[in-house]
Scaffold this motif. Sequence first.
Motif, PDB file in Angstrom:
ATOM      1  N   SER A 133      76.854  39.112  55.809  1.00  0.00           N
ATOM      2  CA  SER A 133      76.328  39.133  54.442  1.00  0.00           C
ATOM      3  C   SER A 133      77.295  38.491  53.447  1.00  0.00           C
ATOM      4  N   ARG A 184      69.695  41.422  57.879  1.00  0.00           N
ATOM      5  CA  ARG A 184      70.783  42.321  58.312  1.00  0.00           C
ATOM      6  C   ARG A 184      71.634  41.763  59.463  1.00  0.00           C
ATOM      7  N   SER A 185      71.793  40.460  59.516  1.00  0.00           N
ATOM      8  CA  SER A 185      72.620  39.800  60.555  1.00  0.00           C
ATOM      9  C   SER A 185      72.122  40.116  61.961  1.00  0.00           C
ATOM     10  N   SER A 189      70.843  37.593  55.211  1.00  0.00           N
ATOM     11  CA  SER A 189      71.477  38.898  55.454  1.00  0.00           C
ATOM     12  C   SER A 189      72.129  39.360  54.157  1.00  0.00           C
ATOM     13  N   ASP A 205      65.805  41.087  53.822  1.00  0.00           N
ATOM     14  CA  ASP A 205      67.142  41.294  54.364  1.00  0.00           C
ATOM     15  C   ASP A 205      67.053  41.331  55.888  1.00  0.00           C
TER      16      ASP A 205
END
Length: 230
Positions: free
Chosen positions: A16, A52-53, A10, A50
């Motif tokens: 992040s 992005r959680s 993330s 990514d």
Amino acid sequence: MNICIGFLFSLTGITSLTEIGQYRAAVYALEKFQKDNSKSNITFTFEARDIRSDPIESYRQALDMACSGIKVFVGCYTSACRKAILPVLEQYDCLLIYPALYEGQEIHPNVFYVGEIPNQQITSLLKFTIEQFGKKVYLIGNDYVYPRYTNQQIREMLYELDGKVIGEKYVPLGHKEFSTYLEEIKHSSSNAILSTLVGESILPFYKMYYELGFNPEEMPIISPITTELE
């Protein structure tokens, strides 16, 4: 021969803060390995995505890279993201190197677990806490797999140590307002706070803890997951 490794971290999102550090460590490790083995006929490169959680985004990115031929992944910090890509690993016979501690209760043939599980880490932490501060512990964490499963085991460990859980609260990922929770904790009989908060929740929690005048020598925050990075 070149082997491409998929990095799933993330780089944005609520976790992040932690995962960017893990991503940089993974890049450094790969670059150092390449330098130390410069005469080898095998080279390693990486492709970073990514996630992005987000477990759904983790699945999408892992599936896209698996379809392009990538067989080895590193990352997926939260247990929710790790679990989300298991179907991809199974379908395409891929391997995930999972770099974080986790709650245990899972053994998967397509995952290499690098981090500790609670009985390798938290048992000694709880023994120290009880010896130094007292037997009454308040649990607070984010509302997802790792904190809930870990706290289930913490309850059992405390029972065996003749300790007690005074309270147990969960907040959404990214939650930043902790005054109400900490006021409740402050006026409880707790001897210590055990935090399994992650990502963007960590800094606001610690900041409010100090603003409300908690004494770390009387009621400290203990955590198996907060690191120097946060």
